[in-house]
Design an enzyme around this catalytic site. Structure first.
Site, PDB file in Angstrom:
ATOM      1  N   VAL A 108       0.842  -1.207   0.000  1.00 30.01           N
ATOM      2  CA  VAL A 108       0.000   0.000   0.000  1.00 30.01           C
ATOM      3  C   VAL A 108       0.874   1.253   0.000  1.00 30.01           C
ATOM      4  O   VAL A 108       0.639   2.199  -0.756  1.00 30.01           O
ATOM      5  CB  VAL A 108      -0.972  -0.005   1.200  1.00 30.01           C
ATOM      6  N   ASP A 115      -7.070   1.642   5.105  1.00 30.91           N
ATOM      7  CA  ASP A 115      -7.991   0.621   5.619  1.00 30.91           C
ATOM      8  C   ASP A 115      -8.835   1.047   6.806  1.00 30.91           C
ATOM      9  O   ASP A 115      -9.618   0.251   7.303  1.00 30.91           O
ATOM     10  CB  ASP A 115      -7.221  -0.653   6.006  1.00 30.91           C
ATOM     11  N   PRO A 146      11.255   0.366   8.746  1.00 31.31           N
ATOM     12  CA  PRO A 146      12.494  -0.389   8.967  1.00 31.31           C
ATOM     13  C   PRO A 146      12.993  -0.977   7.652  1.00 31.31           C
ATOM     14  O   PRO A 146      12.190  -1.431   6.841  1.00 31.31           O
ATOM     15  CB  PRO A 146      12.074  -1.508   9.931  1.00 31.31           C
TER      16      PRO A 146
HETATM   17  C1  LIG Z   1     -11.873   4.366   2.060  1.00 28.45           C
HETATM   18  C2  LIG Z   1     -10.606   3.968   1.271  1.00 28.45           C
HETATM   19  C3  LIG Z   1      -9.482   4.600   2.095  1.00 28.45           C
HETATM   20  C4  LIG Z   1      -8.194   4.836   1.387  1.00 28.45           C
HETATM   21  O1  LIG Z   1      -7.368   3.905   1.439  1.00 28.45           O
HETATM   22  O2  LIG Z   1      -7.966   5.925   0.864  1.00 28.45           O
HETATM   23  C5  LIG Z   1     -10.429   2.498   1.119  1.00 28.45           C
HETATM   24  C6  LIG Z   1     -10.728   1.573   2.074  1.00 28.45           C
HETATM   25  C7  LIG Z   1     -10.683   0.184   1.971  1.00 28.45           C
HETATM   26  N1  LIG Z   1     -10.313  -0.513   0.859  1.00 28.45           N
HETATM   27  C8  LIG Z   1     -10.442  -1.858   1.087  1.00 28.45           C
HETATM   28  C9  LIG Z   1     -10.270  -2.870   0.182  1.00 28.45           C
HETATM   29  C10 LIG Z   1      -9.881  -2.750  -1.145  1.00 28.45           C
HETATM   30  N2  LIG Z   1      -9.336  -1.619  -1.704  1.00 28.45           N
HETATM   31  C11 LIG Z   1      -9.070  -1.853  -2.993  1.00 28.45           C
HETATM   32  C12 LIG Z   1      -8.503  -0.917  -3.896  1.00 28.45           C
HETATM   33  C13 LIG Z   1      -8.433   0.442  -3.750  1.00 28.45           C
HETATM   34  N3  LIG Z   1      -8.861   1.127  -2.658  1.00 28.45           N
HETATM   35  C14 LIG Z   1      -8.786   2.456  -2.863  1.00 28.45           C
HETATM   36  C15 LIG Z   1      -9.251   3.431  -2.045  1.00 28.45           C
HETATM   37  C16 LIG Z   1      -9.897   3.305  -0.833  1.00 28.45           C
HETATM   38  N4  LIG Z   1      -9.947   2.179  -0.101  1.00 28.45           N
HETATM   39  C17 LIG Z   1     -10.596   4.445  -0.184  1.00 28.45           C
HETATM   40  C18 LIG Z   1     -12.025   4.567  -0.709  1.00 28.45           C
HETATM   41  C19 LIG Z   1     -12.065   4.887  -2.188  1.00 28.45           C
HETATM   42  C20 LIG Z   1     -13.428   4.780  -2.801  1.00 28.45           C
HETATM   43  O3  LIG Z   1     -14.325   4.119  -2.287  1.00 28.45           O
HETATM   44  O4  LIG Z   1     -13.596   5.364  -3.869  1.00 28.45           O
HETATM   45  C21 LIG Z   1      -8.293   2.729  -4.238  1.00 28.45           C
HETATM   46  C22 LIG Z   1      -9.458   3.296  -5.064  1.00 28.45           C
HETATM   47  C23 LIG Z   1      -7.192   3.763  -4.318  1.00 28.45           C
HETATM   48  C24 LIG Z   1      -5.906   3.397  -3.655  1.00 28.45           C
HETATM   49  O5  LIG Z   1      -5.870   2.755  -2.594  1.00 28.45           O
HETATM   50  O6  LIG Z   1      -4.892   3.798  -4.241  1.00 28.45           O
HETATM   51  C25 LIG Z   1      -7.809   1.350  -4.740  1.00 28.45           C
HETATM   52  C26 LIG Z   1      -8.165   1.036  -6.208  1.00 28.45           C
HETATM   53  C27 LIG Z   1      -7.104   1.602  -7.110  1.00 28.45           C
HETATM   54  C28 LIG Z   1      -7.240   1.113  -8.505  1.00 28.45           C
HETATM   55  O7  LIG Z   1      -8.022   1.654  -9.246  1.00 28.45           O
HETATM   56  O8  LIG Z   1      -6.539   0.171  -8.883  1.00 28.45           O
HETATM   57  C29 LIG Z   1      -9.445  -3.173  -3.304  1.00 28.45           C
HETATM   58  C30 LIG Z   1      -9.344  -3.796  -4.684  1.00 28.45           C
HETATM   59  C31 LIG Z   1      -7.975  -4.134  -5.119  1.00 28.45           C
HETATM   60  O9  LIG Z   1      -7.022  -4.084  -4.326  1.00 28.45           O
HETATM   61  O10 LIG Z   1      -7.884  -4.511  -6.319  1.00 28.45           O
HETATM   62  C32 LIG Z   1      -9.959  -3.759  -2.164  1.00 28.45           C
HETATM   63  C33 LIG Z   1     -10.559  -5.172  -2.020  1.00 28.45           C
HETATM   64  C34 LIG Z   1     -11.961  -5.239  -2.684  1.00 28.45           C
HETATM   65  C35 LIG Z   1     -13.018  -4.324  -2.072  1.00 28.45           C
HETATM   66  O11 LIG Z   1     -13.206  -4.328  -0.847  1.00 28.45           O
HETATM   67  O12 LIG Z   1     -13.666  -3.597  -2.862  1.00 28.45           O
HETATM   68  C36 LIG Z   1     -10.844  -2.017   2.431  1.00 28.45           C
HETATM   69  C37 LIG Z   1     -11.011  -3.372   3.115  1.00 28.45           C
HETATM   70  C38 LIG Z   1     -12.414  -3.855   3.063  1.00 28.45           C
HETATM   71  C39 LIG Z   1     -12.540  -5.169   3.799  1.00 28.45           C
HETATM   72  O13 LIG Z   1     -11.727  -5.468   4.692  1.00 28.45           O
HETATM   73  O14 LIG Z   1     -13.483  -5.888   3.481  1.00 28.45           O
HETATM   74  C40 LIG Z   1     -10.997  -0.752   2.975  1.00 28.45           C
HETATM   75  C41 LIG Z   1     -11.471  -0.406   4.377  1.00 28.45           C
HETATM   76  C42 LIG Z   1     -12.967  -0.331   4.490  1.00 28.45           C
HETATM   77  O15 LIG Z   1     -13.699  -0.248   3.511  1.00 28.45           O
HETATM   78  O16 LIG Z   1     -13.378  -0.326   5.654  1.00 28.45           O
HETATM   79  N1  LIG Z   2      -6.823   0.951   1.417  1.00 23.72           N
HETATM   80  C1  LIG Z   2      -6.481  -0.075   0.683  1.00 23.72           C
HETATM   81  O1  LIG Z   2      -6.672  -0.050  -0.530  1.00 23.72           O
HETATM   82  C2  LIG Z   2      -5.841  -1.242   1.274  1.00 23.72           C
HETATM   83  C3  LIG Z   2      -5.388  -1.176   2.563  1.00 23.72           C
HETATM   84  N2  LIG Z   2      -4.714  -2.192   3.113  1.00 23.72           N
HETATM   85  C4  LIG Z   2      -4.199  -2.002   4.504  1.00 23.72           C
HETATM   86  O2  LIG Z   2      -3.064  -1.141   4.464  1.00 23.72           O
HETATM   87  C5  LIG Z   2      -2.107  -1.510   5.449  1.00 23.72           C
HETATM   88  C6  LIG Z   2      -0.750  -1.789   4.810  1.00 23.72           C
HETATM   89  O3  LIG Z   2      -0.900  -2.767   3.818  1.00 23.72           O
HETATM   90  P1  LIG Z   2       0.351  -3.427   3.114  1.00 23.72           P
HETATM   91  O4  LIG Z   2       1.170  -2.364   2.517  1.00 23.72           O
HETATM   92  O5  LIG Z   2      -0.139  -4.504   2.263  1.00 23.72           O
HETATM   93  O6  LIG Z   2       1.039  -4.028   4.395  1.00 23.72           O
HETATM   94  P2  LIG Z   2       2.381  -4.830   4.652  1.00 23.72           P
HETATM   95  O7  LIG Z   2       2.147  -5.670   5.836  1.00 23.72           O
HETATM   96  O8  LIG Z   2       2.904  -5.404   3.407  1.00 23.72           O
HETATM   97  O9  LIG Z   2       3.330  -3.644   5.006  1.00 23.72           O
HETATM   98  C7  LIG Z   2       3.342  -3.033   6.237  1.00 23.72           C
HETATM   99  C8  LIG Z   2       4.591  -2.185   6.214  1.00 23.72           C
HETATM  100  O10 LIG Z   2       4.577  -1.328   7.321  1.00 23.72           O
HETATM  101  C9  LIG Z   2       5.846  -1.371   7.970  1.00 23.72           C
HETATM  102  N3  LIG Z   2       5.653  -1.085   9.402  1.00 23.72           N
HETATM  103  C10 LIG Z   2       5.015  -1.829  10.326  1.00 23.72           C
HETATM  104  N4  LIG Z   2       5.057  -1.200  11.523  1.00 23.72           N
HETATM  105  C11 LIG Z   2       5.726  -0.058  11.350  1.00 23.72           C
HETATM  106  C12 LIG Z   2       6.095   1.015  12.197  1.00 23.72           C
HETATM  107  N5  LIG Z   2       5.798   1.039  13.494  1.00 23.72           N
HETATM  108  N6  LIG Z   2       6.774   2.044  11.657  1.00 23.72           N
HETATM  109  C13 LIG Z   2       7.101   2.047  10.356  1.00 23.72           C
HETATM  110  N7  LIG Z   2       6.779   1.058   9.530  1.00 23.72           N
HETATM  111  C14 LIG Z   2       6.101   0.030  10.005  1.00 23.72           C
HETATM  112  C15 LIG Z   2       6.362  -2.737   7.724  1.00 23.72           C
HETATM  113  O11 LIG Z   2       7.776  -2.804   7.892  1.00 23.72           O
HETATM  114  C16 LIG Z   2       5.886  -2.957   6.282  1.00 23.72           C
HETATM  115  O12 LIG Z   2       6.808  -2.408   5.403  1.00 23.72           O
HETATM  116  C17 LIG Z   2      -2.702  -2.725   6.127  1.00 23.72           C
HETATM  117  O13 LIG Z   2      -3.363  -2.284   7.299  1.00 23.72           O
HETATM  118  C18 LIG Z   2      -3.703  -3.265   5.154  1.00 23.72           C
HETATM  119  O14 LIG Z   2      -4.759  -3.943   5.789  1.00 23.72           O
HETATM  120  C19 LIG Z   2      -4.445  -3.281   2.385  1.00 23.72           C
HETATM  121  C20 LIG Z   2      -4.883  -3.418   1.078  1.00 23.72           C
HETATM  122  C21 LIG Z   2      -5.672  -2.423   0.461  1.00 23.72           C
END
Ligand SMILES: C[C@@]1(CC(=O)O)c2cc3[nH]c(cc4nc(cc5[nH]c(cc(n2)[C@H]1CCC(=O)O)[C@@](C)(CC(=O)O)[C@@H]5CCC(=O)O)C(CC(=O)O)=C4CCC(=O)O)c(CCC(=O)O)c3CC(=O)O
Ligand SMILES: NC(=O)C1=CN([C@@H]2O[C@H](COP(=O)(O)OP(=O)(O)OC[C@H]3O[C@@H](n4cnc5c(N)ncnc54)[C@H](O)[C@@H]3O)[C@@H](O)[C@H]2O)C=CC1
Length: 615
Positions: free
Chosen positions: A34, A199, A54
């Site tokens: 991420v 997340d 780290p």
């Molecule tokens: C609120 C937000 C906060 C933020 O991170 O800014 C957030 C939150 C969460 N995402 C989760 C899951 C996934 N996120 C993705 C992908 C993306 N997520 C992104 C943004 C955002 N994700 C923000 C809202 C944006 C909006 O709604 O428009 C994108 C658009 C941009 C980016 O991250 O760069 C990027 C697509 C980039 C691209 O186009 O490729 C996939 C799909 C995949 O990885 O392929 C999945 C799995 C499938 C699914 O769940 O849909 C979960 C865990 C849910 C669970 O545990 O079930 C949470 C937490 C929750 O919802 O509570």
């Molecule tokens: N918003 C989204 O689209 C998504 C969010 N997530 C969430 O994002 C978070 C990170 O995901 P990934 O990059 O896949 O995780 P990862 O587990 O691959 O990476 C975590 C990183 O954080 C570092 N880290 C851990 N503790 C630390 C500390 N105290 N100080 C500095 N660095 C520290 C680790 O060394 C590692 O490099 C997770 O909570 C995951 O659930 C995951 C997938 C999609």
């Protein structure tokens, strides 16, 4: 009270903005998948980035690579997060070894690296701060948090109003440690730094969007946290449907706007500037905007004074004009042999066109000959054209739509001066043989001549310009001479003649493929690429009248076509004198001969011929 009809407010959206983070300091905590994505996002927006993570196997290769590639704008702080990371300006971390995790307790003061500008505050913090490690997070006490935040806040306040601005402008946390994430969130809030905790939507001041990028174009899709994967899918869908070369178009429009603002800078010309710019954007196709360069921009800008928006074609023509003026040495020889209507060659040539007129060339498909089967655009262009240069076999009903000068192709192997209203030319006195290449040269020359006089020239071609119409050849020729051509499609006789004779080119069970071929190739030889027999294939043969016997023999003997497969001869399709004659492949030549079929005729060979015509 009267309420005006305004759109109702629909709450629940996110505020989508284009954040200008250029040169601002972003702190990313974490170095995994991420974090890698976030790093790309902010680096592309020209931010300065500190990654706190780290330097172990959890630091992703992507992050490592980007850090290496951008030594000026990135820093790695190779340890776990400490509170001071949110108050240390970019590049001012002293990378002392972090205290071992075991020593970092809620009571121990941590090393505050950097912060030379806020030394006093730093001292306060270092004596009060307590939280430094994610691994200590389960032990976070209210008291320690408060102490940290207070100290941080005092630091923040000390920064307030300082010329250098806040030490950190954005915090992005991407770690797998929820309590520490929450702590980072709270600290950022107290420091008033916008923060995104991956997340954890409630701990995000802003969400990331799914984005598509093509140079300066960015399309952001938000679902406000409802469906990130769907955002991804919608983004792909949008990207697949964007106009061609839109990114380049935007780049060039950006340059054009800058030039315009320089040329007409005052606020008083603002409305004119904006209106003119909008019209260009509306009137030009994206791919044409994408071609704008210095020369064409200068021409486009020259229209601003009079609030004129030149079309792409006009600009091309002006460039060509300028180039041909430069190359004036090769004076155009007015070698016109035949003039149309009652005009003499001399009259045609000496017609003066206003200097500011822009030449325009359009290749127009005239379709099969029925004026009703012209496109509306073709009909309009015929009316508007200053000069129409037409193929010889185009019927008068179509030619008659032309309001300007008309020139018609000379006849093959007879004389150059074939003109529809005075066809009684003494053949003996002008008996030079003329090949189709000669004719083509003559037509091209007429067009060029008109263009160089600034005329709108319509090159009217039978059927469709691009189906055995040599249209592309002509375009290449004119390009070489500095003129770009537009093309207007026409209905090809290959399509319309079978239809007119009631032969469906495709019909379930009878034909699922159509081969369109000319009977003759260069030099008048029989084409050798007719298809081998396939009961589901319909062969449409153009220009076959003189080759009926050879076609029939070759298809039966060499290509395995049955003797009894229907062969329909369609003569003058869609014209008043249309004839459709039934034959089979074996009787084709005989019917052509007996019925005295003449060009233009189309042969339609295949079982589709028996679907509607039988009985
Ligand atoms: C609120 C937000 C906060 C933020 O991170 O800014 C957030 C939150 C969460 N995402 C989760 C899951 C996934 N996120 C993705 C992908 C993306 N997520 C992104 C943004 C955002 N994700 C923000 C809202 C944006 C909006 O709604 O428009 C994108 C658009 C941009 C980016 O991250 O760069 C990027 C697509 C980039 C691209 O186009 O490729 C996939 C799909 C995949 O990885 O392929 C999945 C799995 C499938 C699914 O769940 O849909 C979960 C865990 C849910 C669970 O545990 O079930 C949470 C937490 C929750 O919802 O509570
Ligand atoms: N918003 C989204 O689209 C998504 C969010 N997530 C969430 O994002 C978070 C990170 O995901 P990934 O990059 O896949 O995780 P990862 O587990 O691959 O990476 C975590 C990183 O954080 C570092 N880290 C851990 N503790 C630390 C500390 N105290 N100080 C500095 N660095 C520290 C680790 O060394 C590692 O490099 C997770 O909570 C995951 O659930 C995951 C997938 C999609």
């Amino acid at each position: 009270m009267v309420r005006s009809a305004i759109d109702p407010i629909r709450p629940g959206a996110s505020l989508i903005l284009a954040w200008q983070i250029k040169q601002k300091h972003v702190v990313i905590i974490g170095g995994g998948f991420v974090a890698a994505g976030r790093l790309v996002n902010v680096l592309e927006a020209d931010a300065k980035v500190t990654v706190i993570c780290p330097d172990n196997e959890e630091l992703s290769e992507t992050v490592r690579q980007h850090l290496q590639d951008h030594p000026q704008t990135t820093r790695l702080v190779p340890r776990e997060f400490q509170d001071s990371d949110l108050t240390t300006p970019f590049g001012e971390h002293t990378l002392t070894k972090a205290a071992p995790v075991s020593q970092v307790t809620s009571s121990s003061a941590f090393t505050l690296e950097g912060l030379p500008t806020v030394a006093a505050a730093a001292t306060t913090i270092s004596s009060n701060s307590s939280i430094s490690s994610g691994h200590a997070s389960p032990a976070l006490s209210d008291a320690s948090t408060t102490a940290t935040l207070e100290s941080a806040l005092s630091l923040d306040e000390s920064l307030d109003g300082s010329a250098s601005g806040p030490a950190v402008d954005m915090v992005l946390s991407a770690i797998d440690d929820i309590p520490l994430s929450t702590h980072i969130y709270n600290l950022s809030k107290r420091l008033r730094i916008p923060v995104n905790i991956a997340d954890v939507p409630p701990q995000c001041d802003f969400y990331f969007c799914s984005t598509h990028r093509d140079k300066s174009l960015q399309v952001a899709v938000s679902t406000s946290g409802k469906g990130p994967k769907l955002a991804n899918l919608v983004r792909r869908h949008i990207a697949d449907h964007l106009p061609n070369r839109v990114g380049e178009a935007i780049e060039q429009v950006g340059i054009l706007r800058a030039k315009l603002r320089k040329m007409a800078p005052g606020p008083e010309v603002g409305p004119k500037r904006m209106g003119w710019m909008s019209r260009i954007c509306e009137q030009w196709r994206m791919e044409d905007l994408a071609t704008l360069e210095e020369k064409s921009m200068q021409i486009v800008l020259s229209g601003f004074k009079d609030n004129v928006v030149f079309s792409y074609e006009q600009v091309q023509a002006k460039i060509a004009e300028a180039e041909s003026t430069l190359a004036e040495t090769e004076k155009i020889e007015p070698k016109v042999v035949a003039a149309a209507g009652d005009l003499t060659a001399e009259q045609t040539i000496t017609q003066v066109t206003p200097a500011q007129k822009c030449p325009r060339l359009v290749l127009v498909g005239a379709g099969p000959g029925d004026p009703e089967l012209l496109t509306l655009k073709a009909a309009r262009l015929l009316e508007e054209a200053d000069l129409v240069v037409a193929d010889r076999l185009i019927p008068m009903e179509v030619i008659d739509l032309a309001k300007g000068e008309v020139r018609i192709a000379p006849k093959k192997r007879t004389v150059l001066t074939v003109e529809q209203k005075s066809a009684t030319v003494d053949q003996d006195t002008l008996s030079t043989a003329i090949t189709s290449d000669d004719i083509q040269d003559q037509l091209n020359e007429w067009c060029l001549h008109g263009l160089r006089e600034g005329k709108t020239v319509v090159r009217l071609k039978q059927g469709d310009p691009f189906i055995f119409g040599r249209g592309a050849e002509e375009i290449l020729f004119f390009r070489e001479h500095g003129f770009d051509a537009e093309v207007v499609p026409g209905i090809s006789s290959a399509i319309s003649a079978p239809l007119s004779a009631n032969v469906p080119l495709t019909h379930r069970g009878s034909s699922n493929q159509v081969v369109i071929t000319t009977a003759q190739v260069k030099g008048g030889r029989l084409s050798d690429n007719f298809p081998v027999y396939d009961a589901q294939k319909t062969v449409v043969v153009l220009m076959g009248v003189g080759k009926a016997k050879e076609i029939s023999e070759m298809m039966q003997t060499d290509l395995g076509w049955p003797a009894n497969v229907p062969a329909v001869i369609v003569e003058n399709a869609h014209c008043a004198n249309e004839r459709a004659m039934d034959a089979t492949l074996s009787t084709l030549a005989q019917v052509v001969e007996e019925q005295k079929a003449v060009p233009p005729s189309v042969f339609v060979i295949g079982w589709a011929g028996s679907v509607l015509r039988q009985g």
